[in-house]
Design a protein around this motif. Sequence first.
Motif, PDB file in Angstrom:
ATOM      1  N   GLU A 150     -28.701   4.885   5.643  1.00 34.91           N
ATOM      2  CA  GLU A 150     -28.125   3.571   5.344  1.00 34.91           C
ATOM      3  C   GLU A 150     -26.681   3.449   5.833  1.00 34.91           C
ATOM      4  O   GLU A 150     -26.111   2.362   5.812  1.00 34.91           O
ATOM      5  CB  GLU A 150     -28.168   3.309   3.835  1.00 34.91           C
ATOM      6  N   LEU A 151     -26.094   4.537   6.269  1.00 34.66           N
ATOM      7  CA  LEU A 151     -24.691   4.536   6.681  1.00 34.66           C
ATOM      8  C   LEU A 151     -24.371   3.519   7.778  1.00 34.66           C
ATOM      9  O   LEU A 151     -23.353   2.826   7.686  1.00 34.66           O
ATOM     10  CB  LEU A 151     -24.266   5.944   7.100  1.00 34.66           C
ATOM     11  N   PRO A 152     -25.193   3.369   8.821  1.00 29.89           N
ATOM     12  CA  PRO A 152     -24.869   2.370   9.843  1.00 29.89           C
ATOM     13  C   PRO A 152     -24.771   0.947   9.288  1.00 29.89           C
ATOM     14  O   PRO A 152     -23.932   0.166   9.722  1.00 29.89           O
ATOM     15  CB  PRO A 152     -26.020   2.489  10.842  1.00 29.89           C
ATOM     16  N   GLN A 153     -25.594   0.620   8.292  1.00 34.30           N
ATOM     17  CA  GLN A 153     -25.518  -0.711   7.705  1.00 34.30           C
ATOM     18  C   GLN A 153     -24.226  -0.893   6.921  1.00 34.30           C
ATOM     19  O   GLN A 153     -23.612  -1.959   6.961  1.00 34.30           O
ATOM     20  CB  GLN A 153     -26.723  -0.953   6.806  1.00 34.30           C
ATOM     21  N   VAL A 154     -23.790   0.142   6.216  1.00 30.86           N
ATOM     22  CA  VAL A 154     -22.528   0.072   5.474  1.00 30.86           C
ATOM     23  C   VAL A 154     -21.368  -0.109   6.452  1.00 30.86           C
ATOM     24  O   VAL A 154     -20.456  -0.910   6.209  1.00 30.86           O
ATOM     25  CB  VAL A 154     -22.331   1.328   4.598  1.00 30.86           C
ATOM     26  N   LEU A 155     -21.408   0.606   7.559  1.00 30.70           N
ATOM     27  CA  LEU A 155     -20.358   0.444   8.576  1.00 30.70           C
ATOM     28  C   LEU A 155     -20.343  -0.977   9.132  1.00 30.70           C
ATOM     29  O   LEU A 155     -19.281  -1.547   9.355  1.00 30.70           O
ATOM     30  CB  LEU A 155     -20.554   1.454   9.710  1.00 30.70           C
ATOM     31  N   ASN A 156     -21.516  -1.572   9.340  1.00 31.32           N
ATOM     32  CA  ASN A 156     -21.582  -2.940   9.828  1.00 31.32           C
ATOM     33  C   ASN A 156     -21.009  -3.930   8.825  1.00 31.32           C
ATOM     34  O   ASN A 156     -20.423  -4.950   9.211  1.00 31.32           O
ATOM     35  CB  ASN A 156     -23.028  -3.320  10.171  1.00 31.32           C
ATOM     36  N   ASP A 171     -19.912  -7.351  10.723  1.00 22.10           N
ATOM     37  CA  ASP A 171     -21.119  -7.769  11.435  1.00 22.10           C
ATOM     38  C   ASP A 171     -22.235  -8.157  10.472  1.00 22.10           C
ATOM     39  O   ASP A 171     -23.164  -8.867  10.846  1.00 22.10           O
ATOM     40  CB  ASP A 171     -21.625  -6.648  12.348  1.00 22.10           C
ATOM     41  N   MET A 172     -22.160  -7.675   9.235  1.00 20.95           N
ATOM     42  CA  MET A 172     -23.156  -7.989   8.207  1.00 20.95           C
ATOM     43  C   MET A 172     -22.409  -8.371   6.931  1.00 20.95           C
ATOM     44  O   MET A 172     -21.239  -8.053   6.764  1.00 20.95           O
ATOM     45  CB  MET A 172     -24.048  -6.779   7.908  1.00 20.95           C
ATOM     46  N   SER A 173     -23.129  -9.043   6.038  1.00 20.13           N
ATOM     47  CA  SER A 173     -22.556  -9.401   4.734  1.00 20.13           C
ATOM     48  C   SER A 173     -23.326  -8.717   3.628  1.00 20.13           C
ATOM     49  O   SER A 173     -24.519  -8.466   3.763  1.00 20.13           O
ATOM     50  CB  SER A 173     -22.624 -10.903   4.521  1.00 20.13           C
ATOM     51  N   PHE A 174     -22.651  -8.441   2.537  1.00 23.66           N
ATOM     52  CA  PHE A 174     -23.281  -7.870   1.357  1.00 23.66           C
ATOM     53  C   PHE A 174     -23.515  -9.009   0.379  1.00 23.66           C
ATOM     54  O   PHE A 174     -22.585  -9.671  -0.059  1.00 23.66           O
ATOM     55  CB  PHE A 174     -22.357  -6.809   0.743  1.00 23.66           C
ATOM     56  N   LEU A 175     -24.776  -9.268   0.053  1.00 18.53           N
ATOM     57  CA  LEU A 175     -25.115 -10.380  -0.839  1.00 18.53           C
ATOM     58  C   LEU A 175     -25.574  -9.840  -2.181  1.00 18.53           C
ATOM     59  O   LEU A 175     -26.329  -8.888  -2.262  1.00 18.53           O
ATOM     60  CB  LEU A 175     -26.231 -11.225  -0.227  1.00 18.53           C
TER      61      LEU A 175
END
Length: 55
Positions: free
Chosen positions: A35-41, A46-50
């Motif tokens: 999951e680390l690449p998503q946390v970096l994004n 590049d991504m949002s945390f909803l």
Amino acid sequence: MLKNSPNMGDGDITKRGDPRITTVGKLLRQSKLNELPQVLNIFLGDMSFLLDQGH
């Protein structure tokens, strides 16, 4: 995963003990490092945390 893995076993869905997952892949999944690449994004914007507010 192993080469040609979608044609082995249950297709695209992985299950516990799936023989297509390599030793390194199993370690990454168990440690949640996959999951680390998503946390970096998220940090890069590049991504949002909803969060679900239950509305």
